[in-house]
Design an enzyme around this catalytic site. Structure first.
Site, short mmCIF file in Angstrom:
data_model
loop_
_atom_site.label_atom_id
_atom_site.label_comp_id
_atom_site.label_asym_id
_atom_site.label_seq_id
_atom_site.Cartn_x
_atom_site.Cartn_y
_atom_site.Cartn_z
N GLY A 162 3.39 2.51 10.91
CA GLY A 162 3.09 1.70 12.08
C GLY A 162 2.91 0.23 11.75
CD GLU A 165 -6.19 3.54 6.74
OE1 GLU A 165 -6.33 3.37 7.96
OE2 GLU A 165 -5.61 2.70 6.01
CG HIS A 210 -5.89 0.88 12.71
ND1 HIS A 210 -6.64 2.04 12.66
CD2 HIS A 210 -5.36 0.74 11.46
CE1 HIS A 210 -6.58 2.55 11.45
NE2 HIS A 210 -5.80 1.79 10.69
CD GLU A 211 -2.68 -1.84 10.79
OE1 GLU A 211 -3.21 -2.01 9.68
OE2 GLU A 211 -2.27 -0.72 11.18
CG MET A 261 0.32 -3.18 4.96
SD MET A 261 -0.68 -1.75 4.44
CE MET A 261 -1.92 -2.58 3.47
CD GLU A 276 -2.91 1.22 2.31
OE1 GLU A 276 -2.83 0.37 3.20
OE2 GLU A 276 -3.74 2.13 2.30
N1 B3K Z 1 -2.97 1.08 5.66
C1 B3K Z 1 -1.67 1.24 6.24
C2 B3K Z 1 -0.97 2.47 5.80
C3 B3K Z 1 -0.21 2.33 4.54
C4 B3K Z 1 0.62 3.56 4.29
C5 B3K Z 1 1.21 3.56 2.93
N2 B3K Z 1 2.06 4.69 2.69
C6 B3K Z 1 -1.71 1.21 7.72
C7 B3K Z 1 -3.01 1.49 8.35
O1 B3K Z 1 -3.57 2.55 8.24
O2 B3K Z 1 -3.53 0.61 8.96
ZN ZN Z 2 -5.45 1.93 8.73
#
Ligand code: B3K
Ligand code: ZN
Length: 869
Positions: free
Chosen positions: A268, A327, A304-305, A270, A128
């Site tokens: 943080g 997000e 969160h993930e 992914m 991502e």
């Molecule tokens: N979705 C990822 C963030 C990716 C950042 C790319 N530059 C983490 C998160 O928001 O959970």
């Molecule tokens: Zn996220």
């Protein structure tokens, strides 16, 4: 002269894909210097298909080897550094056809940490937003969702563990010491959710039973020496799974769910499907090495993930402009989860205050600066620059407002309808709003403006009390400043939780919906002049313009039944006094004292109430910032608070000890936070008297929270023993990278002491330290970002030396890692807000960076927008 204008992408130029993919088979032979990727893709016409259209795939930093279509070598293609365009497709592309591509990438040269890279000898991916194109040629866009089967091959000795998304189908021994593993992910997904991990890793695992009675395997993979630091992450994962079942009826859909920790990571964590990859900082914890804040952050990032599995993965984004769809919603979900984990109403309030403090410290400045954008941006040059506090934190506030307007049940109905309609699809923020509106029969058309307009709305409050008629008249007027590309704003739909505070306590809380530019309300049967408590629990992300008397603020600070607004009243008094260069007066000191002595209040709440507004938040209240003056006024205010309440601080220090074995629950960590604030205040009041107590705490501590807090108090106040403890800290934890990051960060964020400031010199020395690594994002941030973004008083030097360091650092980082450099580049965003000489020097520094011919698109966009008129 030819000037290359940066390329912009626009939301309204979205076109559905010409082709789409069904089944994708990847065969990846891992080698750090030459990884061979073979893809076999089933291609179908997409929504924008026209017969004869070429298939345009993107690819970056790839060596192309071969192309076959339906099993035959294919010669009709064009290759550029960024694309592979395939012409003359069978039957003009009207029926399904098979594309097979072989290409090569070089993981050990990849310092950007996007795509496939090597960290400590192991392989990891980050896709991502647009990293998959660095692994193979592809339709690398979120609205192309395919099923993946992935075979990984590697030398068994170097890579005993081979992981990818989904379920493990088979493992095989191969000739010459190689082996392979084949993984299949049953759920169609966009390429940004692809992941692979390979190397020498070990795992802890647990089996749990989910709500439907299914058994699931949970694993946390780390380097073997870190296995003893995984318990908290595993507990957090299990709690998240159960919470999502209970609160939203959402169950884990895979047989197996894996988390992998990596020490070289841009952000943080992914949410790759079934194979989350985490910065070690958000996985590894044990009491001796992680602070209470680390424990809390791990809990919320793991949650969160995990929550992304539904909000992001099952239902994903149509295009990257919709990023807040996943997000903002997922941050809201993790905030609610963490609040629920606190176990009490006052715990929830503490979490809410912390979240709002972050929003105001970081997002309000962003929304007022050159990078301001709506939570659903309309334009970007580099999507990586839009993983912002606006998209995340303000996005979460927007989701929270739905819940405030619709109630918890109404919100849940909206979520249910959202999944019912869109499971397995790539959708837009409008689809989310429509689900909320339709499930509740509520007109949310004006609410839509929160997605399209940038800037923090301001709400002006005017009140008139009419004792003769027992009436209270409230008039609210909303406005929103211009932001880049958006001069005039339409009124927002703003939910304001409001209550009139009276001695009789006879007025209920109400939800006012401000939708007009100006709107008035009359409250009846108000028999005494009330104190207005508005925007309770921060029900809307706005700035209030309310000239409340200090007497009323003090009343609110003592009696408001909304803990958020109680805290807020204290912050506003402190802010007014600091900005007016005043010291706390006797009345305010008394209010602070009663609050500190109130046995009914949580220690964590007391700690927040006595913590002053951050400098960056104070800047936003000024029309021309003198950073040195604000630093000194704030520090003088703090010193007075420290001295006037010295007896209380000493008592609190004793009363909030947590004897016995270490516990990480909310009560214990709240006590530690108040105790450690007390310690810091005592050193503020008189470092000579209190330093030995801090040194003692440093030495005897059995946990990182107490050890680090004592060290920080010594360092920040320039107290005796600071240097010795710093040395001890380094040698004690020399083998623990995350703790050494803290050691670097503490020294880089050391503010001036008694007017003396040697931090920049120190930072330059730290940069030469053998343990410093510019390539490792955590380490680079612990020195460079900690100084440029978290140490305003040392960074904003009148002679511009801090800015010169910033220029050097941005230019040094950019060729290595554009994302980390672009984040640093944001440190000068607010240059126009500053007084001279700062403003002129910041501008010159920005121009110096902009003059570099070889900037990445990431940094180019940030400095370009900062300098644009
Ligand atoms: N979705 C990822 C963030 C990716 C950042 C790319 N530059 C983490 C998160 O928001 O959970
Ligand atoms: Zn996220």
């Amino acid at each position: 002269m030819k000037t290359d204008l940066p390329q912009s992408f626009r939301r309204l130029e979205y076109r559905p894909p010409v082709y789409t993919f069904d089944q994708v088979d990847l065969d990846i032979a891992l080698d750090p210097s030459r990884t061979i990727v073979k893809s076999r893709i089933e291609v179908l016409p997409g929504k924008s298909f026209e017969p004869g259209a070429p298939l345009v795939l993107v690819g970056q930093e790839l060596e192309f080897v071969s192309l076959r279509i339906n099993g035959q070598a294919h010669r009709h293609f064009e290759l550029t550094p960024e694309s592979l365009t395939i012409h003359s497709l069978p039957n003009e592309g009207k029926d399904k056809f098979i594309v097979e591509i072989i290409s090569i990438c070089v993981p050990n040269k990849n310092t950007s940490l996007m795509g496939l890279y090597v960290s400590n000898g192991n392989f990891f991916t980050q896709c991502e937003a647009e990293g998959f194109r660095k692994i193979t040629y592809f339709l690398d866009r979120p609205d192309v969702m395919a099923r993946y089967r992935v075979t990984l091959q590697a030398r068994e000795e170097e890579c005993p563990v081979l992981l990818s998304n989904g379920n493990l189908l088979k493992q095989e021994k191969l000739p010459n010491g190689w082996h392979s593993a084949t993984w299949e992910d049953p759920f169609p997904k966009p390429s940004y959710l692809f992941a692979l991990v390979a190397g020498k890793l070990a795992c802890v695992e647990e089996t749990i039973t989910t709500s439907s009675g299914a058994k699931k395997l949970l694993q946390i993979w780390v380097e073997p020496h870190d296995l003893n630091k995984t318990r908290h992450a595993m507990d957090s994962l299990i709690a998240s799974i159960h919470w999502d079942e209970k609160r939203f009826g959402l169950e884990l859909d895979l047989e197996r769910f894996m988390i992998v920790a990596v020490s070289d990571f841009n952000m943080g964590a992914m949410e790759n499907k079934g194979l989350n990859i985490f910065n070690t900082k958000f996985v590894l914890a044990q009491a001796e090495t992680a602070t209470d804040a680390d424990f809390a952050n791990i809990e919320s990032v793991v949650a969160h993930e995990y929550f992304h599995n539904w909000t992001g993965n099952r239902v994903t984004c149509q295009d990257w402009f919709q990023l807040s769809l996943k997000e903002g919603l997922t941050v809201f979900r993790d905030q609610e989860f963490s609040a629920d984990q606190m176990g009490s109403e006052s715990g929830r309030a503490v979490k809410r205050i912390e979240d709002v403090r972050l929003l105001r410290q970081l997002q309000f400045p962003e929304d007022a600066g050159p990078m301001a954008h709506p939570i659903r941006p309309d334009e970007y040059q580099e999507i990586n620059n839009f993983y912002t506090v606006t998209v995340y934190e303000k996005g979460s506030e927007v989701v929270r407002m739905y819940q405030t307007l619709l109630g918890r049940e109404g919100f849940r109905k909206g979520m249910d309808l959202y999944f019912q309609r869109h499971d397995g699809q790539a959708v837009t923020c409008d689809d989310f709003l429509a689900a909320m509106a339709d499930a509740n029969n509520k007109d949310l058309s004006q609410f839509q403006r929160w997605y399209s307009q940038a800037g923090t709305p301001r709400v002006k409050v005017e009140e008139v009390y009419d004792p003769a008629n027992g009436q209270y008249h409230l008039t609210l007027t909303q406005s929103c400043a211009s932001t880049p590309g958006q001069k005039d704003k339409e009124p927002f739909h703003i939910p304001l939780k409001t209550r009139l505070l009276t001695a009789k306590n006879d007025q209920p809380e109400q939800l006012l919906e401000l939708t007009q530019p100006t709107q008035s309300w009359t409250f009846q049967n108000v028999t005494e002049r009330p104190v207005l408590s508005i925007n309770r629990n921060f029900s809307a992300p706005i700035q209030l313009e309310f000239e409340q008397s200090e007497a009323d603020l003090l009343t609110q600070f003592s009696v408001d039944d909304d803990p958020f607004n109680r805290w807020e009243a204290g912050q506003r008094i402190a802010m007014q006094m600091i900005l007016g260069d005043r010291l706390p007066d006797a009345q305010l000191i008394n209010s602070y004292r009663s609050l500190l002595l109130d046995p009914n209040l949580d220690p964590a709440f007391k700690e927040l109430a006595l913590t002053l507004p951050a400098e960056t938040y104070l800047y936003e209240q000024c029309s021309s910032v003198d950073p040195q003056k604000i630093f000194m006024s704030r520090r003088a205010f703090r010193k007075e608070l420290a001295k006037q309440l010295q007896l209380e601080w000493a008592a609190l220090y004793q009363q909030n000890q947590t004897p016995g074995p270490f516990k990480s629950d909310a009560q214990s960590s709240g006590k530690r936070s108040l105790k450690n604030l007390a310690l810091s205040m005592l050193l503020e009041a008189d470092p000579k008297i209190w330093a030995p107590m801090a040194v003692n705490q440093y030495q005897v501590a059995d946990n990182m929270t107490d050890r680090y807090a004592a060290l920080a108090a010594l360092v920040i106040h320039g107290a005796k023993g600071a240097e010795e403890c710093l040395r001890d800290f380094f040698s004690r934890f020399a083998n623990d990278a995350l703790v050494i990051d803290k050691w670097f960060a503490l020294q880089s964020s050391r503010p001036p002491v008694d007017g003396k400031d040697s931090t920049l010199l120190e930072v330059k020395r730290l940069r030469e330290h053998p343990a410093f690594k510019l390539n490792n994002p955590n380490r680079a941030r612990s020195v460079i970002h900690a100084f440029c973004a978290n140490n305003p008083a040392s960074f904003h030097q009148p002679d511009g030396s801090g800015y010169a360091f910033w220029v050097e650092s941005v230019l040094a980082l950019d060729p290595i890692n554009p994302q980390v450099a672009a984040r640093l580049a944001r440190a000068l965003d607010r240059w126009r807000l500053f007084a001279q000489p700062y403003q002129g020097q910041m501008k010159a520094a920005l121009e110096q960076v902009a003059a570099c011919q070889t900037l990445s698109p990431d940094v180019r966009e940030v400095v370009g927008k900062a300098l644009a008129d």
